[in-house]
Motif scaffolding. Structure first.
Motif, PDB file in Angstrom:
ATOM      1  N   ALA A 155      17.431   9.469  16.271  1.00 18.62           N
ATOM      2  CA  ALA A 155      16.698   9.013  15.093  1.00 18.62           C
ATOM      3  C   ALA A 155      16.166   7.602  15.241  1.00 18.62           C
ATOM      4  CB  ALA A 155      17.598   9.100  13.864  1.00 18.62           C
ATOM      5  N   CYS A 156      16.752   6.810  16.117  1.00 16.00           N
ATOM      6  CA  CYS A 156      16.274   5.448  16.336  1.00 16.00           C
ATOM      7  C   CYS A 156      14.930   5.500  17.046  1.00 16.00           C
ATOM      8  CB  CYS A 156      17.275   4.650  17.157  1.00 16.00           C
ATOM      9  SG  CYS A 156      18.864   4.428  16.329  1.00 16.00           S
ATOM     10  N   PRO A 157      13.940   4.751  16.593  1.00 17.92           N
ATOM     11  CA  PRO A 157      12.587   4.868  17.147  1.00 17.92           C
ATOM     12  C   PRO A 157      12.497   4.806  18.671  1.00 17.92           C
ATOM     13  CG  PRO A 157      12.531   3.571  15.152  1.00 17.92           C
ATOM     14  CD  PRO A 157      13.977   3.838  15.440  1.00 17.92           C
ATOM     15  N   PRO A 158      13.232   3.910  19.366  1.00 18.28           N
ATOM     16  CA  PRO A 158      13.093   3.900  20.822  1.00 18.28           C
ATOM     17  C   PRO A 158      13.627   5.162  21.487  1.00 18.28           C
ATOM     18  CG  PRO A 158      14.867   2.429  20.148  1.00 18.28           C
ATOM     19  CD  PRO A 158      14.129   2.834  18.911  1.00 18.28           C
ATOM     20  N   ARG A 159      14.429   5.938  20.761  1.00 18.12           N
ATOM     21  CA  ARG A 159      15.008   7.155  21.331  1.00 18.12           C
ATOM     22  C   ARG A 159      14.121   8.378  21.093  1.00 18.12           C
ATOM     23  NH1 ARG A 159      19.817   6.592  24.153  1.00 18.12           N
ATOM     24  NH2 ARG A 159      20.373   4.372  24.079  1.00 18.12           N
ATOM     25  N   HIS A 160      13.018   8.222  20.335  1.00 19.44           N
ATOM     26  CA  HIS A 160      12.031   9.301  20.295  1.00 19.44           C
ATOM     27  C   HIS A 160      10.634   8.772  20.619  1.00 19.44           C
ATOM     28  CE1 HIS A 160      12.467   8.133  15.978  1.00 19.44           C
ATOM     29  NE2 HIS A 160      11.154   8.291  15.925  1.00 19.44           N
ATOM     30  N   ARG A 161      10.623   7.853  21.615  1.00 18.57           N
ATOM     31  CA  ARG A 161       9.433   7.450  22.360  1.00 18.57           C
ATOM     32  C   ARG A 161       8.524   6.467  21.640  1.00 18.57           C
ATOM     33  NH1 ARG A 161       6.547  11.784  25.971  1.00 18.57           N
ATOM     34  NH2 ARG A 161       6.139   9.864  27.161  1.00 18.57           N
ATOM     35  N   PHE A 162       9.065   5.689  20.732  1.00 15.55           N
ATOM     36  CA  PHE A 162       8.363   4.485  20.318  1.00 15.55           C
ATOM     37  C   PHE A 162       8.707   3.401  21.333  1.00 15.55           C
ATOM     38  CE2 PHE A 162       8.030   6.534  16.107  1.00 15.55           C
ATOM     39  CZ  PHE A 162       6.696   6.233  15.814  1.00 15.55           C
ATOM     40  N   GLU A 163       7.683   2.838  21.961  1.00 14.84           N
ATOM     41  CA  GLU A 163       7.898   1.871  23.036  1.00 14.84           C
ATOM     42  C   GLU A 163       8.315   0.499  22.525  1.00 14.84           C
ATOM     43  OE1 GLU A 163       4.512   1.958  26.009  1.00 14.84           O
ATOM     44  OE2 GLU A 163       3.742   3.301  24.457  1.00 14.84           O
ATOM     45  N   THR A 164       7.642   0.018  21.496  1.00 17.05           N
ATOM     46  CA  THR A 164       7.880  -1.312  20.961  1.00 17.05           C
ATOM     47  C   THR A 164       8.446  -1.157  19.554  1.00 17.05           C
ATOM     48  OG1 THR A 164       5.968  -2.116  22.198  1.00 17.05           O
ATOM     49  CG2 THR A 164       6.839  -3.551  20.468  1.00 17.05           C
ATOM     50  N   THR A 165       9.612  -1.754  19.301  1.00 13.07           N
ATOM     51  CA  THR A 165      10.270  -1.482  18.031  1.00 13.07           C
ATOM     52  C   THR A 165      10.928  -2.730  17.450  1.00 13.07           C
ATOM     53  OG1 THR A 165      12.347  -0.852  19.137  1.00 13.07           O
ATOM     54  CG2 THR A 165      10.777   0.915  18.670  1.00 13.07           C
ATOM     55  N   PHE A 166      10.975  -2.754  16.130  1.00 10.86           N
ATOM     56  CA  PHE A 166      11.743  -3.734  15.357  1.00 10.86           C
ATOM     57  C   PHE A 166      12.084  -3.025  14.062  1.00 10.86           C
ATOM     58  CE2 PHE A 166      11.900  -7.166  12.138  1.00 10.86           C
ATOM     59  CZ  PHE A 166      12.929  -7.934  12.676  1.00 10.86           C
ATOM     60  N   TYR A 167      13.369  -2.713  13.860  1.00  9.98           N
ATOM     61  CA  TYR A 167      13.704  -1.798  12.778  1.00  9.98           C
ATOM     62  C   TYR A 167      15.122  -2.043  12.268  1.00  9.98           C
ATOM     63  CZ  TYR A 167      16.213   0.719  16.479  1.00  9.98           C
ATOM     64  OH  TYR A 167      17.065   1.060  17.502  1.00  9.98           O
ATOM     65  N   GLY A 168      15.385  -1.509  11.085  1.00 11.04           N
ATOM     66  CA  GLY A 168      16.707  -1.563  10.493  1.00 11.04           C
ATOM     67  C   GLY A 168      17.169  -0.178  10.105  1.00 11.04           C
ATOM     68  N   LEU A 169      18.434   0.115  10.327  1.00  8.30           N
ATOM     69  CA  LEU A 169      19.005   1.424  10.011  1.00  8.30           C
ATOM     70  C   LEU A 169      19.531   1.422   8.581  1.00  8.30           C
ATOM     71  CD1 LEU A 169      20.888   2.233  13.348  1.00  8.30           C
ATOM     72  CD2 LEU A 169      18.615   2.986  12.620  1.00  8.30           C
ATOM     73  N   ALA A 170      18.669   1.857   7.665  1.00  6.98           N
ATOM     74  CA  ALA A 170      19.025   1.808   6.252  1.00  6.98           C
ATOM     75  C   ALA A 170      20.111   2.812   5.889  1.00  6.98           C
ATOM     76  CB  ALA A 170      17.778   2.050   5.397  1.00  6.98           C
ATOM     77  N   GLY A 171      20.276   3.849   6.710  1.00  6.01           N
ATOM     78  CA  GLY A 171      21.334   4.812   6.443  1.00  6.01           C
ATOM     79  C   GLY A 171      22.725   4.227   6.573  1.00  6.01           C
ATOM     80  N   GLN A 172      22.838   3.063   7.190  1.00  6.86           N
ATOM     81  CA  GLN A 172      24.128   2.383   7.299  1.00  6.86           C
ATOM     82  C   GLN A 172      24.405   1.489   6.092  1.00  6.86           C
ATOM     83  OE1 GLN A 172      24.160   0.287  11.035  1.00  6.86           O
ATOM     84  NE2 GLN A 172      24.294   2.163  12.246  1.00  6.86           N
ATOM     85  N   SER A 173      23.446   1.427   5.158  1.00  9.53           N
ATOM     86  CA  SER A 173      23.587   0.445   4.071  1.00  9.53           C
ATOM     87  C   SER A 173      22.938   0.938   2.781  1.00  9.53           C
ATOM     88  CB  SER A 173      22.960  -0.889   4.498  1.00  9.53           C
ATOM     89  OG  SER A 173      21.644  -0.675   4.987  1.00  9.53           O
ATOM     90  N   MET A 174      23.394   2.106   2.316  1.00  9.67           N
ATOM     91  CA  MET A 174      22.954   2.618   1.012  1.00  9.67           C
ATOM     92  C   MET A 174      21.445   2.863   0.951  1.00  9.67           C
ATOM     93  SD  MET A 174      25.816   2.816  -0.701  1.00  9.67           S
ATOM     94  CE  MET A 174      25.314   3.005  -2.423  1.00  9.67           C
ATOM     95  N   GLY A 175      20.807   3.093   2.097  1.00  6.26           N
ATOM     96  CA  GLY A 175      19.393   3.436   2.100  1.00  6.26           C
ATOM     97  C   GLY A 175      18.444   2.275   1.917  1.00  6.26           C
TER      98      GLY A 175
END
Length: 463
Positions: A115-135
């Motif tokens: 589910a993390c963008p670099p793991r489904h072929r987004f090359e350049t990423t800056f992101y936060g995993l909202a599922g770890q923090s109440m969405g």
């Protein structure tokens, strides 16, 4: 014609009425979104696949109904399975460079998951995993120091964990919306001849909108409001009730400030495309992940309902498309559209084809055809709906624990029982036509039952 660049912007909980070009609210200021609408096509009857973020986002990234892998509510939402290609995977195969910037929320993903963008072929990423923090993602704080200062419990609720680039944590202290815009700008300006897809997933205008820079609060004469911490002496759930409608002072003002500041970042990107000569060869798309959250002071006029519900206020969303020279300017399209259509349409303009649950909307957006979806479906288990043409049938289990929780905790106006609306004359779903049009209701019940079988939902629906 060369493959166009693609800028796909997905906001969070944006109210259907909250664009200044609509003229509904004089205090709404969205000049960049108005500019997109004036220069392109606005879909008036565009829908997401769920009235909450995580299952909806799974359909956006895949072009398939998330019910095909069991995604209905928060507790069952997850990223598409490995055999379902994502937007980035398909476009990478078509020669695109791929960038993702912003909120990620498909379920309870962890670093390194597909589910993390670099793991489904987004090359350049800056992101936060909202599922770890109440969405949610905090608007101001993302660092180890913030986690320590808030404490483990409050850090979870207030979502202050570091952001990520690739699989590595990245600390950012400061207002997040401009940082997302800056990262997207750097990606667009990269020295690379390949066409690009830049997916920009703002966390605005999700709740806790008081999290604004001091200078923005001062500019608007708004008071600061404290995030929850245990030292407030109240449990989080009790505190939460005071920060949603109707209890938070200045709640609508905070929301509109976040909306205006997100819009400003979109405006900067549109300026960049103009200044670098990319505008004519860039398809820009704007939408949001679900209907506006009225408990967080969004407004969905003239629609009924809010996020969490299958009233149209929970599932009908803004959708704007701009591609100068390829799409007409200032056009409104009333075709039945869905965020399922993003994937096949974007893949189509890139020169490919994608067989999912969505449609390539390009000809419909141009006005060359009215053909689009004959029906759209929503199914959360305890509430569901189907729209075919102008008719929409909805069903709500008013006694289900999920319904009760959303009614009490989020102050969401949930439904109860059957409701049949003719949307062409009753866009606000105020008049139940079930009694005088039982044959239409029966047709829609059958249509939805057949769809449930097709997507693999095995639990029985209501009789």
């Amino acid at each position: 014609m060369p493959s166009p660049n693609i800028l796909l912007i997905v906001s969070d909980d944006h109210g259907y009425a909250d664009r200044s070009a609509l003229g509904i609210h004089s205090d709404v200021r969205t000049p960049a979104l108005d500019r997109l609408a004036a220069g392109g096509v606005s879909c008036t009857d565009a829908y997401v696949t769920a009235p909450i973020c995580s299952p909806s986002r799974a359909a956006i990234i895949s072009g398939r109904y998330q019910q095909r892998w069991g995604g209905q509510w928060f507790d069952s939402a997850r990223f598409p399975p490995d055999d379902v290609p994502t937007m980035a995977e398909v476009l990478r195969d078509q020669g695109y460079r791929t960038g993702y910037f912003g909120k990620v929320h498909y379920g309870k993903e962890s670093v390194g998951d597909r589910a993390c963008p670099p793991r489904h072929r987004f090359e350049t990423t800056f992101y936060g995993l909202a599922g770890q923090s109440m969405g949610r993602l905090n608007y101001l704080h993302h660092s180890d120091r913030a986690v320590e200062e808030y404490g483990a419990e409050a850090a979870h609720y207030m979502a202050v964990q570091p952001m990520l680039s690739g699989d590595e944590p990245v600390e950012h202290e400061g207002f997040l919306s401009p940082e997302l815009g800056r990262r997207a700008t750097e990606f667009i300006q990269a020295d690379d001849d390949r066409p690009y897809i830049c997916m920009l997933a703002f966390n605005a205008v999700h709740n806790f909108c008081w999290q604004l820079p001091d200078e923005e609060l001062a500019k608007r004469d708004l008071p600061a409001y404290r995030d929850w911490k245990p030292d407030l002496g109240r449990p989080y759930t009790e505190w939460y009730d005071d920060v949603i409608v109707p209890n938070l002072p200045h709640g609508r003002d905070y929301y509109l400030a976040q909306l205006e500041l997100m819009d400003a970042e979109i405006g900067k990107l549109l300026d960049l495309l103009d200044e670098t000569g990319q505008a004519d060869n860039t398809l820009v798309v704007y939408t949001t992940d679900n209907g506006g959250s009225t408990c967080n002071f969004a407004d969905n006029t003239p629609l009924r309902g809010t996020k969490y519900t299958v009233w149209d206020g929970g599932i009908r969303v803004p959708m704007l498309w701009r591609w100068p020279g390829q799409l007409p300017a200032g056009r409104e399209s009333g075709v039945l559209a869905s965020t399922l259509d993003l994937m096949p349409t974007l893949v189509g303009v890139a020169g490919g084809e994608y067989a999912g649950d969505g449609l390539d909307l390009l000809r419909a957006l141009r006005g060359e055809t009215d053909a689009a979806h004959s029906a759209l479906h929503w199914d959360l288990g305890f509430e569901w709906a189907v729209r075919a043409g102008d008719w929409k049938l909805s069903w709500f289990d008013g006694e289900d624990p999920h319904t009760i929780e959303q009614r009490e905790y989020e102050h969401a106006p949930m439904g109860d029982g059957w409701f049949l609306a003719e949307l062409s004359t009753d866009i606000g779903e105020q008049h139940n036509r079930l009694a005088d049009k039982p044959e239409i209701a029966d047709q829609l019940k059958t249509l939805h039952a057949n769809w449930r079988t097709e997507v693999g939902l095995d639990q029985p629906g209501p009789a």
